[in-house]
Scaffold this active site. Structure first.
Site, PDB file in Angstrom:
ATOM      1  CG  HIS A   1     -32.536 -10.088  27.099  1.00  0.00           C
ATOM      2  ND1 HIS A   1     -34.050  -9.589  27.258  1.00  0.00           N
ATOM      3  CD2 HIS A   1     -32.154 -10.533  28.464  1.00  0.00           C
ATOM      4  CE1 HIS A   1     -34.536  -9.766  28.505  1.00  0.00           C
ATOM      5  NE2 HIS A   1     -33.334 -10.073  29.373  1.00  0.00           N
TER       6      HIS A   1
ATOM      7  CG  ASP B   1     -35.294  -8.385  21.393  1.00  0.00           C
ATOM      8  OD1 ASP B   1     -35.046  -9.415  21.435  1.00  0.00           O
ATOM      9  OD2 ASP B   1     -35.259  -7.478  22.415  1.00  0.00           O
TER      10      ASP B   1
END
Length: 392
Positions: A141, A171
């Protein structure tokens, strides 16, 4: 401004007419697809027919991962569905996917096969670590990719643990924005050559690229590889946040001497501080002096005092407060989409207003209507319906 308070069925924007396939996933690929849609692209989101409960289950009005798209559910492990997917890709300009390396290939939908069917296709791939390399198959992540990029180490205060910057850097910045930049560059090249290509975007490399100037500062001896000791990481007392009398905060960012002089005059600070901004030996005392002064007034009192100046002082607003700040209201920087108040589409274009993405309309959920827009004939659609492929 974007057209339509609740979204428009007629696509406007600089990408109007562009057909995009989005392979449903989480995080940066859906954000990229949302932005492409609001720039005018016709986006078809392919969702798994057998998908279970999503990680974050949002009410439809708030589910931006589906706004502004057409939706089609397919079981790509079934040959008939995979073949339909090939037909759709043959009519598309752009495909974006965020699976781990090899997933699309195992489905028979890798770039070699799709580009053979459609040599002009731009095949945008976004992963954490890229399509190859020792870590390419690993899960991760935002915080994972920032850790490997060296950036998580650099974010935080001196003597304190690193601080995750939400999921905005790897991200969204290094992922969604780099994917968009890559596919748009590939589309420009296609306009000259007629040929599509694969865009391999990785979040670790995208985030690292965002920090390229920091690497240059460090190479030049102007940046320490220790967090909380540098100009932009809370190391400098004139680039930091300070608590106010009401327990809120202001952000101070007066890097340039003339801006700092204005800040020092209005706070006010002692004269020796005003003339010694970049004397690091003064920084501990300067920080204490600023902190003491700032505690004398509330956040909004300081905001009013500095409002008409270039001292680079701002109130630290909450997410909810930001929507109602006078500047953001004047610019209509936040807009209403159904029950959702959200940031307006960005950036803005002078020649073609963007389309605010709304929840998918009935026509955008109807498989027959979606397939017709991607070039399938009524006879072909009827055959698919008869085979039970369109009622999922």
């Amino acid at each position: 401004m974007p057209t339509g308070a609740g979204g428009s069925t007629e696509k406007t924007g600089p990408l109007a007419g562009l057909k995009v396939i989005e392979m449903a996933g989480l995080g940066p690929v859906p954000l990229a697809a949302l932005m492409l849609s609001e720039m005018g692209a016709e986006v078809l989101r392919i969702e798994r027919a057998d998908a279970g409960q999503p990680l974050l289950s949002l009410p439809e009005d708030y589910d931006l991962d589906r706004h502004g798209r057409s939706i089609l559910k397919l079981d790509l492990k079934r040959p008939a569905d995979a073949e339909l997917m090939l037909r759709l890709a043959a009519a598309a300009d752009l495909l974006v996917e965020g699976f781990r390396p090899g997933v699309m290939e195992r489905l028979g939908l890798g770039p070699d096969i799709l580009l053979e069917r459609n040599p002009a296709l731009i095949y945008g791939r976004l992963t954490g670590f890229g399509q190859d390399g020792p870590l390419s198959g690993r899960a991760g992540h935002d915080i994972t990719y920032l850790a490997y990029a060296g950036l998580l180490h650099a974010i935080g205060r001196r003597g304190a643990p690193p601080v995750p910057p939400l999921n905005l850097v790897a991200d969204q910045g290094g992922g969604a924005m780099m994917l968009i930049a890559g596919v748009l560059a590939a589309l420009f090249q296609r306009s000259r050559t007629g040929k599509g290509q694969v865009v391999d975007a990785s979040m670790i490399e995208g985030a690292s690229m965002l920090a390229a100037p920091i690497h240059a500062y460090m190479a030049a001896g102007l940046w320490s590889d220790r967090r909380g000791e540098n100009l932009l990481d809370s190391g400098a007392p004139f680039y930091d946040t300070y608590e106010t009398a009401d327990g809120k905060h202001i952000a101070v960012g007066c890097l340039e001497p003339r801006f700092f002089a204005e800040f020092a005059r209005l706070l006010p600070l002692a004269e020796h501080f005003a003339g010694g901004q970049y004397d690091r030996s003064l920084w501990p005392a300067l920080r204490a002096a600023i902190a003491g002064r700032v505690k004398e007034k509330t956040r909004d009192q300081w905001a009013e005092l500095f409002a008409a100046t270039d001292a680079c002082v701002a109130p630290v607003l909450s997410l909810a407060e930001a929507r109602h700040h006078p500047h953001n209201r004047a610019r209509q920087s936040f807009v209403q989409s159904g029950r959702l108040e959200r940031p307006a589409p960005a950036p803005r274009f002078s020649q073609s207003p963007q389309t605010l993405a709304a929840t998918p309309a009935t026509a955008n959920r109807d498989p027959a209507s979606v397939l017709n827009r991607f070039g399938l004939s009524e006879e072909e659609i009827a055959a698919l319906a008869k085979a039970g492929m369109l009622g999922r």
